[in-house]
Design an enzyme around this catalytic site. Structure first.
Site, PDB file in Angstrom:
ATOM      1  N   SER A  59     -10.601  -6.783  -2.054  1.00  0.00           N
ATOM      2  CA  SER A  59     -10.013  -7.415  -0.873  1.00  0.00           C
ATOM      3  C   SER A  59     -10.480  -8.871  -0.856  1.00  0.00           C
ATOM      4  O   SER A  59     -11.500  -9.209  -1.494  1.00  0.00           O
ATOM      5  CB  SER A  59     -10.510  -6.702   0.377  1.00  0.00           C
ATOM      6  OG  SER A  59     -10.301  -7.504   1.528  1.00  0.00           O
ATOM      7  N   TYR A  89     -17.470  -3.150   5.333  1.00  0.00           N
ATOM      8  CA  TYR A  89     -16.247  -3.201   4.514  1.00  0.00           C
ATOM      9  C   TYR A  89     -16.363  -4.319   3.475  1.00  0.00           C
ATOM     10  O   TYR A  89     -16.103  -4.100   2.284  1.00  0.00           O
ATOM     11  CB  TYR A  89     -15.039  -3.441   5.436  1.00  0.00           C
ATOM     12  CG  TYR A  89     -13.713  -3.494   4.716  1.00  0.00           C
ATOM     13  CD1 TYR A  89     -13.077  -2.322   4.307  1.00  0.00           C
ATOM     14  CD2 TYR A  89     -13.085  -4.710   4.435  1.00  0.00           C
ATOM     15  CE1 TYR A  89     -11.856  -2.363   3.640  1.00  0.00           C
ATOM     16  CE2 TYR A  89     -11.868  -4.761   3.772  1.00  0.00           C
ATOM     17  CZ  TYR A  89     -11.257  -3.589   3.380  1.00  0.00           C
ATOM     18  OH  TYR A  89     -10.053  -3.634   2.725  1.00  0.00           O
TER      19      TYR A  89
HETATM   20  N1  NAD Z   1      -3.887  -3.542   4.135  1.00  0.00           N
HETATM   21  C1  NAD Z   1      -4.626  -4.578   3.941  1.00  0.00           C
HETATM   22  O1  NAD Z   1      -4.524  -5.577   4.667  1.00  0.00           O
HETATM   23  C2  NAD Z   1      -5.618  -4.609   2.819  1.00  0.00           C
HETATM   24  C3  NAD Z   1      -6.221  -5.827   2.527  1.00  0.00           C
HETATM   25  C4  NAD Z   1      -7.127  -5.893   1.476  1.00  0.00           C
HETATM   26  C5  NAD Z   1      -7.450  -4.763   0.771  1.00  0.00           C
HETATM   27  N2  NAD Z   1      -6.867  -3.584   1.085  1.00  0.00           N
HETATM   28  C6  NAD Z   1      -7.261  -2.409   0.297  1.00  0.00           C
HETATM   29  O2  NAD Z   1      -6.118  -1.826  -0.253  1.00  0.00           O
HETATM   30  C7  NAD Z   1      -6.343  -0.442  -0.467  1.00  0.00           C
HETATM   31  C8  NAD Z   1      -5.174   0.337   0.076  1.00  0.00           C
HETATM   32  O3  NAD Z   1      -5.108   0.133   1.471  1.00  0.00           O
HETATM   33  P1  NAD Z   1      -3.766   0.233   2.291  1.00  0.00           P
HETATM   34  O4  NAD Z   1      -3.712  -0.984   3.117  1.00  0.00           O
HETATM   35  O5  NAD Z   1      -2.633   0.571   1.451  1.00  0.00           O
HETATM   36  O6  NAD Z   1      -4.180   1.443   3.256  1.00  0.00           O
HETATM   37  P2  NAD Z   1      -3.413   2.769   3.688  1.00  0.00           P
HETATM   38  O7  NAD Z   1      -4.265   3.356   4.753  1.00  0.00           O
HETATM   39  O8  NAD Z   1      -1.978   2.483   3.999  1.00  0.00           O
HETATM   40  O9  NAD Z   1      -3.481   3.665   2.392  1.00  0.00           O
HETATM   41  C9  NAD Z   1      -4.683   4.175   1.896  1.00  0.00           C
HETATM   42  C10 NAD Z   1      -4.435   5.523   1.262  1.00  0.00           C
HETATM   43  O10 NAD Z   1      -5.658   5.947   0.701  1.00  0.00           O
HETATM   44  C11 NAD Z   1      -5.857   7.310   1.014  1.00  0.00           C
HETATM   45  N3  NAD Z   1      -7.278   7.590   1.040  1.00  0.00           N
HETATM   46  C12 NAD Z   1      -8.200   7.152   1.921  1.00  0.00           C
HETATM   47  N4  NAD Z   1      -9.390   7.652   1.626  1.00  0.00           N
HETATM   48  C13 NAD Z   1      -9.239   8.413   0.526  1.00  0.00           C
HETATM   49  C14 NAD Z   1     -10.113   9.203  -0.247  1.00  0.00           C
HETATM   50  N5  NAD Z   1     -11.400   9.323   0.069  1.00  0.00           N
HETATM   51  N6  NAD Z   1      -9.620   9.849  -1.314  1.00  0.00           N
HETATM   52  C15 NAD Z   1      -8.320   9.754  -1.640  1.00  0.00           C
HETATM   53  N7  NAD Z   1      -7.439   9.043  -0.924  1.00  0.00           N
HETATM   54  C16 NAD Z   1      -7.901   8.383   0.146  1.00  0.00           C
HETATM   55  C17 NAD Z   1      -5.231   7.489   2.384  1.00  0.00           C
HETATM   56  O11 NAD Z   1      -4.912   8.850   2.634  1.00  0.00           O
HETATM   57  C18 NAD Z   1      -4.015   6.592   2.266  1.00  0.00           C
HETATM   58  O12 NAD Z   1      -2.905   7.310   1.785  1.00  0.00           O
HETATM   59  C19 NAD Z   1      -7.678  -0.133   0.183  1.00  0.00           C
HETATM   60  O13 NAD Z   1      -8.687  -0.100  -0.794  1.00  0.00           O
HETATM   61  C20 NAD Z   1      -7.894  -1.300   1.110  1.00  0.00           C
HETATM   62  O14 NAD Z   1      -9.239  -1.533   1.373  1.00  0.00           O
HETATM   63  C21 NAD Z   1      -5.959  -3.482   2.095  1.00  0.00           C
END
Ligand code: NAD
Length: 584
Positions: A454, A467
């Site tokens: 991130s 985080y």
């Molecule tokens: N959305 C943002 O703004 C953003 C920004 C920077 C980084 N990220 C990173 O991107 C990645 C994806 O996030 P997103 O925004 O798509 O979130 P999201 O919540 O839409 O999707 C995350 C998915 O991961 C699954 N998950 C969570 N914990 C899990 C586990 N222990 N085992 C297996 N599956 C698990 C959830 O069920 C979900 O389907 C994450 O690592 C997040 O930290 C997101």
């Protein structure tokens, strides 16, 4: 490097005797593998072994190489016309009634281009896979076009290829190549290949190498100058062509093939992040693409042509994405499926993973599977890795994406909160890298690991200590692993998105507040992210781009790129922003 279990026969043609080896059931479609310079048919041993279960595989030592005899005199004995006679003689012997699937590497490909573009072989070739060896006619036209209409870009391309062709000039000198090969070059060639090209050493057949290489110099002398000066105007391929281009080829520029659709209208392009000797260094991928192409040509169907981003690079590759049930993971699984990859969607939410796989299949990717697993659970991940390796094989691309959000000041964050976020965001990535990366490294045929970190990895924040710490650790882990795995051709990328409109906002936890305040903050964050409205599909595109370009760190979204610049050039400003940041 031996052809285990091969049956041998000799084919006489034009005053030479060719040593021909066959593997697999002769009743099956025939694949003919033609080797390059200064190799012998054994260069194909790994690929041949992988194809022998599905095809009748035929290899032969080109005249003057390996155990085939050389023409006398040598001068004039290696013309493309004579090499075409040899090919037809072999095909007449091994597959008289059915056209064959032709595959050539290096000079094997150069001569195969001749076979597939001359009239007398029409109806004898069902498909042609070309690896690292252009048609001399196409090359001649490519040079002419650039000399006649020079632009700075075209002149750059000419100079680029000119520099890569240094060895071709040397091979045209009298006696020098022969002397070099009979001297130290012949002795050290396997070592040179191992060091420069990462070609596995071992049982490289060196006995006939100096003679083969000296004979092979006539391939160049008999053909190159004449053809480049007067390329044939009608060198059109009469069979479907699959072009496999190694992106790190030290001898051939990728630009050589820019105009190839003109000469081969039924063209399928594939690219590989590897050096020149892919039959030795990437046999799994090369064999899989040959099998797929030949099988679709057998069925009279055009080869599948996925239209997604970087389809040439990812078609047929095995890709696993964690957290694929939602947001960035789901979009990434779709993007790889659209590129023709075989996709395994993993999520702790089994239904969500199944939906992603199902939708990928509906969108035209037949090979999409779902696996439920919690990435923070080491045993569950071990079981998953075992199942995936047993049922599908070693991954080509691993995307460690699953992650959870947690907001709240350091003193509001309990040790339990810390554990939960580190277990998923950091340990989940460690488990993925260990279990799947180990097999990738062991296979030693390249691959790529993407860890979704991130912008928080490099942007300090007073509201995201846990985080941000987890993501900073993922960033550094990725950098360390990248250094460790570089020697094995495995790339590692840390992807650093900014604010992306996904459901992470509605599932993220806020430490130190009651349930009602938790819900209120989640809604407010979701509203803010909605207003920002950066779609996860754009992050998925950036992930595919980063793998294709083997980038170390890929910030995605303008704010993530901006923060990265500040982190590098004005970290003090970033620290001041962290202090005044509003509480979410
Ligand atoms: N959305 C943002 O703004 C953003 C920004 C920077 C980084 N990220 C990173 O991107 C990645 C994806 O996030 P997103 O925004 O798509 O979130 P999201 O919540 O839409 O999707 C995350 C998915 O991961 C699954 N998950 C969570 N914990 C899990 C586990 N222990 N085992 C297996 N599956 C698990 C959830 O069920 C979900 O389907 C994450 O690592 C997040 O930290 C997101």
């Amino acid at each position: 490097m031996t052809l285990k279990g091969a049956r041998e026969r000799w084919v006489r043609t034009g005053g030479v005797e060719l040593c021909v080896a066959e593997l697999g059931d002769p009743g099956r479609p025939t694949v003919v593998l033609v080797h390059g310079y200064p190799d012998s048919k054994e260069v194909w041993s790994e690929v041949a072994a992988r194809l022998a279960g599905r095809f009748h595989v035929v290899l032969y030592d080109v005249r003057g190489h390996g155990r085939s005899t050389a023409p006398r005199p040598l001068r004039g004995g290696f013309t493309l016309a004579k090499l075409t006679d040899d090919f037809l003689a072999v095909v007449d012997a091994v597959s008289p009634d059915r056209p064959v699937h032709l595959v050539g590497h290096d000079w094997g490909s150069v001569q195969s281009w001749e076979f597939v573009t001359v009239g007398r072989t029409e109806g004898r070739i069902a498909s042609f896979t070309s690896i690292s060896g252009p048609s001399l006619d196409h090359f001649g036209h490519w040079i002419n076009a650039r000399v006649k209409r020079p632009t700075p870009r075209r002149v750059g391309q000419l100079l680029g290829q000119g520099a890569k062709s240094w060895y071709v000039y040397l091979l045209h000198t009298p006696a020098l190549p022969e002397l070099a090969w009979r001297g130290p070059l012949g002795t050290y060639w396997p070592k040179i290949l191992e060091r420069a090209e990462r070609v596995p050493g071992g049982d490289y057949p060196t006995a006939s190498l100096p003679t083969d290489a000296a004979h092979g110099a006539w391939l160049y002398r008999d053909n190159v100058r004449a053809r480049l000066r007067r390329p044939r105007p009608d060198a059109y391929a009469h069979a479907p062509v699959q072009l496999i281009t190694p992106q790190e080829d030290a001898f051939l520029s990728e630009r050589l093939y820019d105009d190839l659709d003109r000469w081969a209208p039924r063209l399928t392009r594939r690219t590989l992040p590897a050096g020149h000797w892919v039959p030795r260094t990437r046999p799994d991928q090369v064999a899989a693409w040959i099998e797929q192409f030949a099988t679709s040509a057998e069925g009279g169907r055009p080869a599948p042509r996925p239209t997604g981003r970087h389809a040439d690079r990812f078609a047929g590759q095995l890709v696993l994405v964690t957290g694929a049930g939602s947001g960035i993971g789901r979009a990434t699984a779709f993007a790889f499926a659209e590129a023709g990859a075989r996709v395994i969607a993993v999520d702790r939410d089994a239904e969500a993973a199944a939906r992603t796989a199902e939708q990928s299949r509906l969108a035209g990717a037949p090979d999409a599977w779902a696996e439920p697993a919690d990435v923070s659970d080491e045993q569950a991940m071990e079981k998953l890795a075992e199942k995936v390796h047993d049922e599908h094989g070693v991954l080509d691309v691993l995307v460690n994406n699953a992650g959870i959000g947690l907001s709240g000041s350091f003193f509001a964050t309990t040790t339990d909160d810390w554990r939960k976020v580190l277990d998923v965001n950091l340990w989940g990535v460690i488990h993925g890298c260990r279990l799947f990366g180990a097999r990738m490294a062991e296979r030693d045929q390249g691959g790529h690991i993407v860890n979704v970190a991130s912008a928080a990895a490099y942007q300090p924040s007073r509201v995201l200590p846990a985080y941000s710490t987890s993501k900073a650790a993922v960033l550094m882990l990725s950098e360390c692993l990248r250094a460790e795995l570089a020697a094995q051709g495995i790339g590692v990328t840390a992807v650093c998105p900014g604010f992306v409109n996904t459901s992470i906002t509605s599932t993220a936890r806020f430490a130190g507040v009651d349930e009602e305040e938790q819900r209120r903050r989640q809604q407010r964050t979701a509203r803010l992210y909605g207003l920002r409205n950066y779609p996860p599909e754009k992050v998925a595109d950036a992930i595919l781009d980063a793998v294709a370009d083997n980038r170390a760190v890929a910030p995605v979204t303008p704010e993530a790129r901006g923060a990265r610049l500040l982190y590098r050039f004005a970290p003090g400003l970033l620290r001041r922003i962290a202090r005044v940041e509003p509480r979410l």
